[in-house]
Design a protein around this motif. Structure first.
Motif, mmCIF file in Angstrom:
data_model
loop_
_atom_site.group_PDB
_atom_site.id
_atom_site.type_symbol
_atom_site.label_atom_id
_atom_site.label_comp_id
_atom_site.label_asym_id
_atom_site.label_seq_id
_atom_site.Cartn_x
_atom_site.Cartn_y
_atom_site.Cartn_z
ATOM 1 N N ILE A 298 -41.112 3.764 28.795
ATOM 2 C CA ILE A 298 -41.201 2.445 28.154
ATOM 3 C C ILE A 298 -41.560 1.389 29.194
ATOM 4 N N ARG A 299 -42.747 0.813 29.055
ATOM 5 C CA ARG A 299 -43.165 -0.258 29.963
ATOM 6 C C ARG A 299 -43.487 -1.491 29.132
ATOM 7 N N ILE A 300 -42.873 -2.597 29.465
ATOM 8 C CA ILE A 300 -43.109 -3.828 28.714
ATOM 9 C C ILE A 300 -43.445 -4.957 29.678
ATOM 10 N N LYS A 301 -44.263 -5.887 29.187
ATOM 11 C CA LYS A 301 -44.677 -7.007 30.020
ATOM 12 C C LYS A 301 -44.266 -8.317 29.369
ATOM 13 N N LEU A 302 -43.607 -9.191 30.142
ATOM 14 C CA LEU A 302 -43.221 -10.502 29.641
ATOM 15 C C LEU A 302 -44.283 -11.527 30.028
ATOM 16 N N PRO A 303 -44.678 -12.387 29.079
ATOM 17 C CA PRO A 303 -45.741 -13.364 29.360
ATOM 18 C C PRO A 303 -45.231 -14.565 30.155
ATOM 19 N N ASP A 304 -46.146 -15.277 30.802
ATOM 20 C CA ASP A 304 -45.793 -16.529 31.476
ATOM 21 C C ASP A 304 -45.346 -17.559 30.440
ATOM 22 N N TYR A 305 -44.566 -18.527 30.889
ATOM 23 C CA TYR A 305 -44.098 -19.605 30.014
ATOM 24 C C TYR A 305 -45.273 -20.303 29.339
ATOM 25 N N ALA A 306 -46.319 -20.618 30.110
ATOM 26 C CA ALA A 306 -47.465 -21.369 29.574
ATOM 27 C C ALA A 306 -48.223 -20.579 28.513
ATOM 28 N N VAL B 193 -26.981 7.912 33.647
ATOM 29 C CA VAL B 193 -27.317 6.508 33.924
ATOM 30 C C VAL B 193 -28.588 6.115 33.183
ATOM 31 N N ARG B 194 -28.527 4.990 32.520
ATOM 32 C CA ARG B 194 -29.713 4.406 31.873
ATOM 33 C C ARG B 194 -30.332 3.432 32.877
ATOM 34 N N LEU B 195 -31.607 3.636 33.176
ATOM 35 C CA LEU B 195 -32.267 2.817 34.200
ATOM 36 C C LEU B 195 -33.147 1.738 33.577
ATOM 37 N N ILE B 196 -33.004 0.514 34.104
ATOM 38 C CA ILE B 196 -33.936 -0.572 33.801
ATOM 39 C C ILE B 196 -34.499 -1.037 35.129
ATOM 40 N N MET B 197 -35.822 -1.143 35.224
ATOM 41 C CA MET B 197 -36.446 -1.574 36.469
ATOM 42 C C MET B 197 -37.369 -2.756 36.190
ATOM 43 N N ALA B 198 -37.573 -3.577 37.198
ATOM 44 C CA ALA B 198 -38.451 -4.740 37.022
ATOM 45 C C ALA B 198 -39.304 -4.926 38.265
ATOM 46 N N GLU C 71 -37.164 -5.866 41.428
ATOM 47 C CA GLU C 71 -38.177 -5.718 42.492
ATOM 48 C C GLU C 71 -38.269 -4.255 42.934
ATOM 49 N N VAL C 72 -38.363 -3.361 41.942
ATOM 50 C CA VAL C 72 -38.309 -1.921 42.216
ATOM 51 C C VAL C 72 -39.472 -1.464 43.099
ATOM 52 N N HIS C 73 -40.562 -2.243 43.131
ATOM 53 C CA HIS C 73 -41.713 -1.854 43.958
ATOM 54 C C HIS C 73 -41.389 -1.884 45.450
ATOM 55 N N ARG C 74 -40.246 -2.518 45.799
ATOM 56 C CA ARG C 74 -39.860 -2.559 47.218
ATOM 57 C C ARG C 74 -39.119 -1.300 47.657
ATOM 58 N N LEU C 75 -38.883 -0.368 46.736
ATOM 59 C CA LEU C 75 -38.296 0.917 47.116
ATOM 60 C C LEU C 75 -39.307 1.721 47.917
ATOM 61 N N SER C 76 -38.863 2.403 48.948
ATOM 62 C CA SER C 76 -39.754 3.253 49.739
ATOM 63 C C SER C 76 -40.187 4.460 48.911
ATOM 64 N N ILE D 244 -39.833 -3.304 33.249
ATOM 65 C CA ILE D 244 -40.231 -4.644 32.796
ATOM 66 C C ILE D 244 -41.122 -5.257 33.867
ATOM 67 N N THR D 245 -42.317 -5.699 33.466
ATOM 68 C CA THR D 245 -43.216 -6.341 34.418
ATOM 69 C C THR D 245 -43.459 -7.787 33.998
ATOM 70 N N GLY D 246 -43.961 -8.575 34.917
ATOM 71 C CA GLY D 246 -44.234 -9.990 34.636
ATOM 72 C C GLY D 246 -44.078 -10.811 35.900
ATOM 73 N N HIS D 247 -44.671 -12.001 35.899
ATOM 74 C CA HIS D 247 -44.597 -12.861 37.066
ATOM 75 C C HIS D 247 -43.180 -13.368 37.304
ATOM 76 N N SER D 248 -42.992 -13.964 38.447
ATOM 77 C CA SER D 248 -41.681 -14.505 38.812
ATOM 78 C C SER D 248 -41.221 -15.535 37.792
ATOM 79 N N GLY D 249 -39.946 -15.460 37.408
ATOM 80 C CA GLY D 249 -39.363 -16.480 36.547
ATOM 81 C C GLY D 249 -39.632 -16.346 35.067
ATOM 82 N N VAL D 250 -40.187 -15.207 34.606
ATOM 83 C CA VAL D 250 -40.489 -15.091 33.173
ATOM 84 C C VAL D 250 -39.305 -14.572 32.360
ATOM 85 N N GLY D 251 -38.234 -14.118 33.034
ATOM 86 C CA GLY D 251 -37.046 -13.684 32.305
ATOM 87 C C GLY D 251 -36.790 -12.193 32.339
ATOM 88 N N LYS D 252 -37.281 -11.511 33.365
ATOM 89 C CA LYS D 252 -37.101 -10.046 33.444
ATOM 90 C C LYS D 252 -35.624 -9.694 33.607
#
Length: 852
Positions: free
Chosen positions: A244-252, A220-225, A185-190, A104-112
């Motif tokens: 499966i890659r999905i993107k959540l939109p900003d509130y605005a 294990v079923r993995l969900i990453m954001a 915040e899976v991108h912080r994995l080394s 799941i991708t999207g900006h901070s606070g979008v509901g990931k």
């Protein structure tokens, strides 16, 4: 089973993937309405499966797994902007044997994180994983500076793996066995930990830290954001393991109705905490709907909590806490839209919009609309309107009880009932709102077919509908043309399309023209006048542009009435005259009585000249400008109706130079102009195309469209068009015109073949005969062949051909039989038919006179 119906089922059975109705119709070379009819019959027989979505997908019925029905209904946007996203999520949850990994991708606070938790809940609720299955969360950012610690947390460790590892410990993968692991915040994995993780994804095995020889297994079923672009921050080899890659939109960027739902939920949580009812005042609600902050929903959540705390402190004794704009500790943009107050009851959980109750009816309406594109008859129109009006408001009561409905209701009253005088159509508003609230949509290709049909057949009604939707607040960037078409169809019983003249009033001052327009239209009980208000302090250029845009959308060939207040006449006339295609009457003063008198005459379809002559009785400045289009033009006037003329215009206008206009003209008007010898009317007319011979002596060139099917008529028009068009363009025009006349006749006779497809195939057959015998067949012969061959193919498919023995005589006939078998071989294979000798003999009778 019906032959064609059996073909539909057989084709579906052979397909590996679900297919749309349009795609299946194209494969089978059947009309879409026929295929849709058979699919719905097969659905009732439980032989096929319909997958809801946009567009609907069809497949053969199979033993559906109980687990293949995962629902995710309590997430804002599930039936709206996130419908496709949710469908992807559901597919990932039910995919055997252990689901698919999700990013799941999207900006901070979008509901990931919220969506991730809902996925886990959904899988448990539907029995896809056990109700006590684990749902483990790790925020990789918390340990980003210590990759080894993250590794030990994920994979576990054995005793002595590092200093302080006094005993063996299971990692999160083992703890999440048969459940979900959410890595925020899976991108912080080394890179090293990403490699270990994709190795686990591939094999289902992992090694604890400090032991590289003993593999451990887990399901294990993995969900990453992540808030970052995954292509830039994650290893390519790691990304490949996440289908499966999905993107959540900003509130605005969420649709307006979804933002309202989000606010309802956020305020409900605070109301429940305070055990108080809440009333959010209109200006605060409007401001919150406009928030555009990088923190998105998380930012809103904190701001609303602070506002509620502030209001609670002031009104602690009150049962209902009223929240005002001043309670928010942040700067907000105010909005002029009034959505009303938002009422929140802490004892009642706000329900999210669900369209399942209406889906089946919407599907039927979509099928009706498709049928309308193929047969725009009064019976088809009646069926569409019956289904549109059959929507049960009780089923969707929730949809009608929200802030957007209040806004919709007020605008409908202002535009439809008052401005256009259609108060008798008041009952349609709730039905219209259901389509608006439910995000009703049809396929783009269907919309492109339907819009020109509806706007051409119902131009006055379409204008009313488009005016309403131009002013209605947009929930999002979706195409609202389908809503215009729905409103047009519903209003068509209330707008008089027989009124031939157009009329516009323009006046200085706020509401000056529109207020008179409203009175006059309301008194007439119908749409007669349009109006434009001219602000006192504004320049006239903007008004002129608006007037010209309006006039360009009208058919003004029957005459145009312009009512203006003093001082506007000279500038307006000089700029709009080039946009008119008929006579103009200018009344240089606006009063309600004068406008009403003209409106009543227009409603009675009084002759334009009669209206102009009687206008002198008003004792005000009246000017009559006689004439026609200021541009070079080609007139098309068909006795069968303006629709045929419009279609001819659609064929020829795109290939003509911009300076030449093709103008459809009512046949009665043409005859009247000829009778009264108004030759200046045709001063800029290059020639007139009709479907009837003109026997009178006239001052303009003219040609019967049906004469174009003869060599002499074709030669004449080629001569006239040769000045403006190339040879290829003229050939294109004749080909399209012939196909149009052929399609008109064939469509009425074919039972289920698609006329567009079969005409192209018959054209190719005719060309092969022409090439072999070195022929140049004229239009009338081709029209006859189009009809005969198309009906012959359908007759053979239905096995309704006579079995008559034929004797072939002579070399010429024998050669024709041999050539015909060769020409028709692709058609025989495609449609699974066999051309009999009797059918070939009939074709020979048609061709014999040309090849002797």
């Amino acid at each position: 089973m019906d032959i064609a119906k059996n073909r539909v089922l057989s084709e579906l059975t052979d397909l590996p993937d679900p297919i749309t109705t349009s795609q299946l119709a194209e494969k089978l070379n059947l009309s879409r309405s026929v295929v849709s009819h058979y699919l719905n019959e097969l659905l009732l027989e439980k032989k096929v499966v319909k997958q809801d979505g946009r567009p609907v997908l069809w497949s053969v019925q199979a033993a559906a797994s109980k687990k293949a029905s995962a629902r995710l209904t309590d997430f804002v946007g599930v039936h709206g902007s996130l419908k496709k996203t949710v469908e992807q999520v559901k597919a990932a949850v039910v995919y055997p044997p252990n689901g698919l990994n999700i990013l799941i991708t999207g900006h901070s606070g979008v509901g990931k994180s919220y969506l991730a938790s809902k996925i886990g809940e959904c899988a448990k609720k539907e029995g896809i994983i056990a109700k006590d299955a684990p749902y483990i969360v790790l925020n990789c950012a918390d340990y980003a500076n210590n990759p080894e610690l993250v590794s030990s947390m994920l994979f576990g460790y054995v005793k002595g793996a590092y200093t302080g590892a006094d005993e063996e410990k299971d990692g999160l993968l083992q703890q999440a066995d048969h459940g979900y692991l959410f890595l925020d915040e899976v991108h912080r994995l080394s890179s090293e930990n990403q490699e270990k993780l994709f190795s686990f994804i591939d094999s289902g095995q992992f090694f604890k830290m400090g032991d590289n020889s003993t593999p451990h297994k887990a399901q294990v079923r993995l969900i990453m954001a992540t808030t970052e672009d995954p292509e830039k921050v994650l290893l390519t080899t790691f990304l490949r393991r996440i289908p499966i890659r999905i993107k959540l939109p900003d509130y605005a960027k969420r649709p307006l109705d979804e933002r309202l739902d989000i606010l309802r939920l956020l305020f409900y949580r605070e109301a429940k905490t305070m055990q108080r009812k809440l009333e959010i005042e209109p200006n605060l609600l409007a401001a919150l709907l406009q928030v555009d902050n990088p923190g998105n929903i998380g930012y809103l959540k904190n701001a609303i909590r602070v506002a509620c705390a502030s209001a609670y402190r002031e009104q602690v004794e009150q049962e209902t806490i009223v929240l005002k704009l001043g309670h928010l500790p942040i700067p907000l943009r105010t909005n002029t839209e009034n959505y009303g107050s938002l009422m929140i009851d802490y004892q009642v959980l706000p329900k999210l919009k669900a369209t399942s109750q209406l889906d089946s009816k919407f599907d039927q309406i979509k099928a009706d609309l498709q049928a309308l594109t193929e047969d725009f008859s009064s019976s088809s129109m009646k069926q569409v309107k019956l289904d549109l009006l059959s929507l049960d408001q009780q089923e969707a009561k929730q949809e009608l009880n929200d802030n957007l409905h209040s806004l919709h209701q007020k605008l409908y009253q202002k535009i439809i009932e008052e401005k256009f005088g259609l108060s008798q159509a008041h009952y349609l508003e709730e039905v219209l709102y259901l389509f608006y609230a439910s995000n009703f949509a049809i396929a783009d290709d269907q919309l492109e077919q339907l819009q020109p049909l509806v706007s051409r057949k119902l131009p006055r009604t379409y204008h009313v509908a488009s005016t309403f939707y131009q002013e209605l607040v947009k929930k999002d960037q979706r195409d609202y043309r389908i809503l215009m078409l729905v409103l047009t169809l519903l209003l068509s019983d209330h707008v008089d399309e027989n009124i031939k003249l157009r009329a516009l009033m323009v006046a200085h001052g706020k509401g000056s023209a529109t207020s008179i327009q409203s009175v006059v239209n309301t008194l007439c009980g119908n749409y007669i006048f349009d109006a434009i208000d001219m602000p006192i302090d504004a320049g006239v250029d903007k008004i002129i542009a608006e007037a010209n845009k309006l006039i360009d959308s009208f058919n003004t060939t029957n005459g145009f009435v312009l009512m203006v207040d003093m001082g506007s006449l000279s500038q307006l006339y000089s700029t709009i005259k080039d946009h008119l295609d008929g006579d103009l009457l200018v009344v240089n003063n606006i009063t309600t009585l004068t406008a009403l008198d003209i409106a009543l005459k227009m409603q009675a379809n009084t002759d334009f000249k009669n209206i102009a002559e009687k206008a002198d009785d008003y004792r005000i400045n009246v000017q009559y400008y006689e004439g026609f289009s200021q541009s070079p033009n080609i007139l098309v006037s068909c006795i069968s109706g303006i629709g045929i003329s419009e279609k001819v215009k659609e064929i020829i206008q795109p290939i003509l130079p911009n300076k030449i206009k093709v103008i459809p003209l009512d046949y009665a008007t043409l005859k009247e102009k000829i009778r009264s010898q108004e030759w200046n009317y045709f001063s800029n007319t290059l020639f007139v195309l009709t479907t009837m011979d003109i026997s009178d002596e006239v001052s303009f060139r003219h040609l019967n469209l049906y004469d174009l099917l003869d060599a002499s008529g074709e030669k004449q028009l080629r001569k006239w068009l040769g000045v403006y068009l190339s040879e290829d363009q003229i050939n294109y025009f004749f080909q399209k015109l012939l196909q149009f006349f052929s399609k008109e006749g064939i469509s009425e006779r074919l039972a289920f073949l698609n006329p567009d497809v079969i005409l192209n195939e018959v054209e190719a057959i005719n060309s092969k005969y022409e090439n072999f015998y070195h022929l140049k067949l004229d239009g009338k012969v081709k029209l006859n062949l189009y009809m005969h061959i198309a009906l012959m193919i359908e007759r053979l498919m239905l096995q309704r051909t006579a079995d008559i023995k034929v004797e072939v005589s002579g070399k010429q006939e024998e050669q024709f039989f041999m050539i015909t078998h060769s020409i028709f071989q692709p058609i025989e294979m495609k449609y699974n038919i066999k051309l009999s000798d009797y059918e070939i003999s009939l074709l020979y009778e048609l061709f014999k006179q040309f090849i002797d």
